[in-house]
Design a protein around this motif. Structure first.
Motif, mmCIF file in Angstrom:
data_model
loop_
_atom_site.group_PDB
_atom_site.id
_atom_site.type_symbol
_atom_site.label_atom_id
_atom_site.label_comp_id
_atom_site.label_asym_id
_atom_site.label_seq_id
_atom_site.Cartn_x
_atom_site.Cartn_y
_atom_site.Cartn_z
ATOM 1 N N VAL A 210 0.679 -1.326 0.037
ATOM 2 C CA VAL A 210 0.144 0.059 0.186
ATOM 3 C C VAL A 210 1.026 1.151 0.125
ATOM 4 O O VAL A 210 0.449 2.379 -0.618
ATOM 5 N N ALA A 211 2.053 1.116 0.646
ATOM 6 C CA ALA A 211 3.068 2.559 0.660
ATOM 7 C C ALA A 211 3.473 2.883 -0.567
ATOM 8 O O ALA A 211 3.437 4.247 -1.073
ATOM 9 N N THR A 212 4.122 1.691 -1.401
ATOM 10 C CA THR A 212 4.477 2.115 -2.650
ATOM 11 C C THR A 212 3.315 2.469 -3.457
ATOM 12 O O THR A 212 3.534 3.214 -4.311
ATOM 13 N N TYR A 213 2.338 1.733 -3.309
ATOM 14 C CA TYR A 213 0.991 1.909 -4.239
ATOM 15 C C TYR A 213 0.504 3.519 -4.041
ATOM 16 O O TYR A 213 0.230 4.298 -5.213
ATOM 17 N N SER A 214 0.496 3.684 -2.892
ATOM 18 C CA SER A 214 0.254 5.537 -2.576
ATOM 19 C C SER A 214 1.219 6.290 -3.147
ATOM 20 O O SER A 214 0.741 7.274 -3.615
ATOM 21 N N SER A 215 2.414 6.033 -2.676
ATOM 22 C CA SER A 215 3.391 6.854 -3.064
ATOM 23 C C SER A 215 3.607 7.358 -4.463
ATOM 24 O O SER A 215 3.906 8.310 -4.971
ATOM 25 N N TRP A 216 3.126 6.223 -5.271
ATOM 26 C CA TRP A 216 3.405 6.329 -6.842
ATOM 27 C C TRP A 216 2.137 6.773 -7.358
ATOM 28 O O TRP A 216 2.007 6.803 -8.630
ATOM 29 N N GLN A 217 1.118 7.221 -6.534
ATOM 30 C CA GLN A 217 -0.137 7.629 -7.082
ATOM 31 C C GLN A 217 -0.935 6.723 -7.943
ATOM 32 O O GLN A 217 -1.606 7.315 -9.016
ATOM 33 N N LEU A 218 -1.119 5.458 -7.401
ATOM 34 C CA LEU A 218 -1.646 4.546 -8.419
ATOM 35 C C LEU A 218 -3.318 4.473 -8.132
ATOM 36 O O LEU A 218 -4.017 3.495 -9.127
ATOM 37 N N TRP A 219 -3.832 4.905 -6.902
ATOM 38 C CA TRP A 219 -5.425 4.777 -6.904
ATOM 39 C C TRP A 219 -6.222 5.375 -7.734
ATOM 40 O O TRP A 219 -7.259 4.695 -8.063
ATOM 41 N N ASP A 220 -5.521 6.488 -8.632
ATOM 42 C CA ASP A 220 -6.532 6.998 -9.775
ATOM 43 C C ASP A 220 -6.655 5.854 -10.878
ATOM 44 O O ASP A 220 -7.400 6.039 -11.551
ATOM 45 N N VAL A 221 -5.688 4.929 -10.987
ATOM 46 C CA VAL A 221 -5.547 4.189 -12.239
ATOM 47 C C VAL A 221 -6.397 2.673 -11.872
ATOM 48 O O VAL A 221 -7.006 2.062 -12.698
ATOM 49 N N MET A 222 -6.062 2.181 -10.612
ATOM 50 C CA MET A 222 -6.602 1.166 -10.220
ATOM 51 C C MET A 222 -7.144 1.138 -8.906
ATOM 52 O O MET A 222 -6.589 1.145 -7.778
ATOM 53 N N PRO A 223 -8.564 1.514 -8.672
ATOM 54 C CA PRO A 223 -8.980 2.138 -7.358
ATOM 55 C C PRO A 223 -9.527 1.093 -6.508
ATOM 56 O O PRO A 223 -9.929 1.387 -5.224
ATOM 57 N N TYR A 224 -9.696 -0.259 -6.875
ATOM 58 C CA TYR A 224 -10.505 -1.051 -6.288
ATOM 59 C C TYR A 224 -9.431 -2.308 -5.473
ATOM 60 O O TYR A 224 -8.595 -3.032 -6.124
ATOM 61 N N MET A 225 -9.257 -2.001 -4.005
ATOM 62 C CA MET A 225 -8.262 -2.900 -3.456
ATOM 63 C C MET A 225 -8.918 -4.183 -2.697
ATOM 64 O O MET A 225 -10.013 -3.967 -2.364
ATOM 65 N N VAL A 226 -8.286 -5.213 -2.748
ATOM 66 C CA VAL A 226 -8.598 -6.197 -1.967
ATOM 67 C C VAL A 226 -7.617 -6.514 -0.872
ATOM 68 O O VAL A 226 -6.508 -6.500 -1.047
ATOM 69 N N ASN A 227 -7.934 -6.105 0.513
ATOM 70 C CA ASN A 227 -7.122 -6.223 1.655
ATOM 71 C C ASN A 227 -7.311 -7.676 2.041
ATOM 72 O O ASN A 227 -8.203 -8.284 2.561
ATOM 73 N N ALA A 228 -6.281 -8.640 1.967
ATOM 74 C CA ALA A 228 -6.309 -10.107 2.044
ATOM 75 C C ALA A 228 -5.344 -10.663 3.139
ATOM 76 O O ALA A 228 -5.880 -11.648 3.677
#
Length: 333
Positions: A210-228
């Motif tokens: 999540v840290a890497t994902y967020s810092s590279w601003q990826l929520w805009d392109v793939m917004p659906y997260m599965v917390n497993a």
């Protein structure tokens, strides 16, 4: 009266600058280049800054850490070569074939007791220390991302174990096994290239912290997260063994002590930062986060662990594989 040659008198004066230079060399500072793939926005960068400050403090300024973020010194898969070749003194070490046991256990199917994470990290480090030494490396810093190694997709996914041919970004052999077991196709993409790959449709899903994902601003392109919560994850930062042994015994101790203290300092900040970024994405950025219940996660972990066991035994040897399995069982929740 006996005359003393002028040259003889001049020698001590001539030697003074050389002696002063020798003294300076003997007390010269050591600067260690630390290479990381995380960028300055990432909370883990603060952890490296804390590590650097502690090293300088504990060595009275004799050893300094210079941080190179965002893979500026070398690519994702080149950690071992970069440290061996002197490009970096300390670097993250991904799943490398020259470290076969580390390669298949630095990501391991397990639901970790996060309250005892540091104990587990320290014990794991000792198990991989000899293998690292064989290729000229010394483990220094645990970059634990058990807390946040998750999955993202462009559209909602009802069942993570039913990928139906989707292309999903993988970072190592265990993740690739998971993806193929669930009917998907693993694709390797380095962190710096994930945004473009997701935006252009090169991948349908992403496995990443999540840290890497967020810092590279990826929520805009793939917004659906599965917390497993399916992993133990510990991509260690290792140092050139020769460079480490070139430090004094006191400096070696200071370096390792600083790393341990920085890990403890970072843990609550890291977890809070991850939670904040997920919350912001869901509430403000149109993202969505779905968590698997504990029973579902445990069933997935057990299924993958059963398939993974043979690979761990082949890569680590029977005795080490048994030690690894026992370690993760002891620290699972």
């Amino acid at each position: 009266m006996k005359k003393i040659p002028v040259l003889t008198l001049a020698l001590p004066a001539l030697m003074l600058p050389a002696l002063a230079l020798t003294a300076q060399v003997a007390h010269a500072e050591t600067t260690l280049r630390l290479s990381t793939y995380v960028n300055k926005v990432d909370v883990r960068y603060e952890g490296f800054e804390k590590f650097a400050a502690l090293v300088e403090e504990k060595t009275q300024g004799e050893v300094k850490i210079q941080i190179f973020p965002s893979s500026t010194l070398h690519g994702w898969s080149e950690g071992v070569d970069a440290v061996a070749g002197g490009i970096a003194d300390i670097s993250w070490v991904p799943a490398d074939n020259r470290l076969p046991c580390y390669r298949v256990t630095s990501l391991y199917p397990a639901q970790i007791d996060m309250e005892r994470q540091h104990e587990l990290d320290a014990a794991y480090t000792e198990l991989v220390r000899d293998e690292a030494a064989e290729v000229g490396l010394v483990p220094v810093f645990n970059s634990n991302y058990s807390y946040d190694q998750e999955w993202w997709f462009k559209s909602p996914v009802n069942d993570i174990t039913q990928l139906d041919g989707q292309l999903v970004r993988s970072i190592g052999p265990l993740v690739s096994l998971m993806i193929t077991s669930w009917g998907g196709e693993p694709v390797f993409v380095s962190p710096k290239e994930v945004f473009q790959s997701a935006e252009r449709g090169v991948v349908d899903g992403i496995n990443m912290g999540v840290a890497t994902y967020s810092s590279w601003q990826l929520w805009d392109v793939m917004p659906y997260m599965v917390n497993a919560s399916l992993f133990y994850g510990n991509m260690q930062y290792m140092m050139n063994k020769g460079k480490f042994e070139g430090l004094s015994e006191a400096e070696q101790h200071a370096l390792q002590e600083a790393a341990s203290e920085a890990e403890s300092w970072l843990k609550p900040r890291y977890e809070a930062w991850v939670n904040e970024r997920v919350g912001q994405a869901v509430m403000q950025g149109g993202g969505a986060a779905v968590s698997l219940d504990e029973d579902k996660s445990q069933a997935i972990v057990e299924s993958i662990a059963g398939q993974w066991a043979a690979t761990v035994e082949e890569s680590c040897g029977a005795d080490m594989a048994k030690q690894m399995t026992s370690l993760f069982e002891e620290y699972s929740r």
